[in-house]
Design a protein around this motif. Sequence first.
Motif, PDB file in Angstrom:
ATOM      1  N   PHE A   1      23.616   1.674  94.495  1.00 39.20           N
ATOM      2  CA  PHE A   1      24.659   1.883  93.500  1.00 39.20           C
ATOM      3  C   PHE A   1      24.507   0.933  92.320  1.00 39.20           C
ATOM      4  O   PHE A   1      24.714   1.311  91.157  1.00 39.20           O
ATOM      5  N   LEU A   2      24.075  -0.296  92.600  1.00 40.63           N
ATOM      6  CA  LEU A   2      23.979  -1.318  91.560  1.00 40.63           C
ATOM      7  C   LEU A   2      22.594  -1.437  90.945  1.00 40.63           C
ATOM      8  O   LEU A   2      22.438  -2.053  89.898  1.00 40.63           O
ATOM      9  N   GLY A   3      21.545  -0.892  91.618  1.00 40.74           N
ATOM     10  CA  GLY A   3      20.246  -0.836  90.981  1.00 40.74           C
ATOM     11  C   GLY A   3      19.142  -1.676  91.558  1.00 40.74           C
ATOM     12  O   GLY A   3      18.090  -1.797  90.940  1.00 40.74           O
ATOM     13  N   ALA A   4      19.314  -2.278  92.707  1.00 40.96           N
ATOM     14  CA  ALA A   4      18.267  -3.135  93.277  1.00 40.96           C
ATOM     15  C   ALA A   4      17.324  -2.318  94.148  1.00 40.96           C
ATOM     16  O   ALA A   4      17.304  -2.441  95.372  1.00 40.96           O
ATOM     17  N   MET A   5      16.531  -1.446  93.521  1.00 40.32           N
ATOM     18  CA  MET A   5      15.554  -0.639  94.255  1.00 40.32           C
ATOM     19  C   MET A   5      14.477  -0.171  93.292  1.00 40.32           C
ATOM     20  O   MET A   5      14.655  -0.210  92.070  1.00 40.32           O
ATOM     21  N   GLY A   6      13.346   0.268  93.832  1.00 38.25           N
ATOM     22  CA  GLY A   6      12.241   0.723  93.002  1.00 38.25           C
ATOM     23  C   GLY A   6      12.416   2.163  92.558  1.00 38.25           C
ATOM     24  O   GLY A   6      13.297   2.881  93.018  1.00 38.25           O
TER      25      GLY A   6
END
Length: 334
Positions: free
Chosen positions: A188-193
């Motif tokens: 949801f917050l964006g910590a992924m590739g």
Amino acid sequence: MKQLIVAPAPHAHSGDSVRRNMLLVILALLPAYVVSVLEFGCGALITAAISVIACVCTEWVISRYLLKEQRQTIGDLSAVLTGLLLAFNLPSSIDWWIVIIGAVVAIGVGKMTFGGLGQNPFNPALVGRVFLLISFPAQMTTWPVAKGFATSYVDAETGATPLYYLKHMLKAGDSSVIDQLPALKDAFLGAMGGSLAEVCALALIIGGLFLICTKVITWHIPVSIIATVALFAACTGWVGALPEGMTTCSYVGYELLTGGLMLGAFFMATDYVTSPMSAWGKIIFGIGIGFIMMVIRTWGNYPEGMSFAILIMNACVPLLNKIRPQRFGEPKKA
């Protein structure tokens, strides 16, 4: 005697303009772009800059030397928006020359071939993205891992996206890959590739709500897409197709928050030119996109299906535009 000539409907009574609407969409994309820069570093800056410059230059060259138009259209910011949307669909570490090829195809084939803005049947950015995906599958499916602003453009660490793990989990019934998925909070917050558009669902939702509040777009397409995807994913869990360890609620969450769903629902499917005009047409359009995308994600070879789903439904827009409200004063049909 002077005659009053009235052009065909619809008639707009507002201060709207193409440039204003394009500028508002660009502003709505800025939160997600800032997050992508913070996560992918200079790669996000370089990819977006090359894409935007290449799109603007391509439109200028075609307008000036092929179409021989005296008035340039690059000032309406549509080419800038196309370049930004194309960049959002690309890995931040992709080779610069591939970005230029995608920009030339997006503007030259997807837009200017049909006569320019307002006449293209398909979303230009998606035309460029799908062309690159078919032509350069290895480069287009090598996703950098989000490591912060210091991430290198050339030597970025790569890894699989959450959608890849979800597809492997469904096909092989392997529950061990669940440990490879990011937490829903991180998704949801964006910590992924992934691509630039996959880093932060929250930022894209904020941008989408901004467009709805400013009446640049309506709620019909985004809501129908998101609702269809949520219902399809929930049905997958209800019929017992999920491996042990994956709940229906978490599966629905991953399908909604990962991949290009939010970007496609709020920013690409809502394109004025390639989406239906009526409210019911937009709802049917959105349902079709959500359904086709989930079919591709579940049974197709690609873990992501938003681009293909939107392009397929773009082809159905002339038919959906037959759905029109009754004219004022027109008698009801028996």
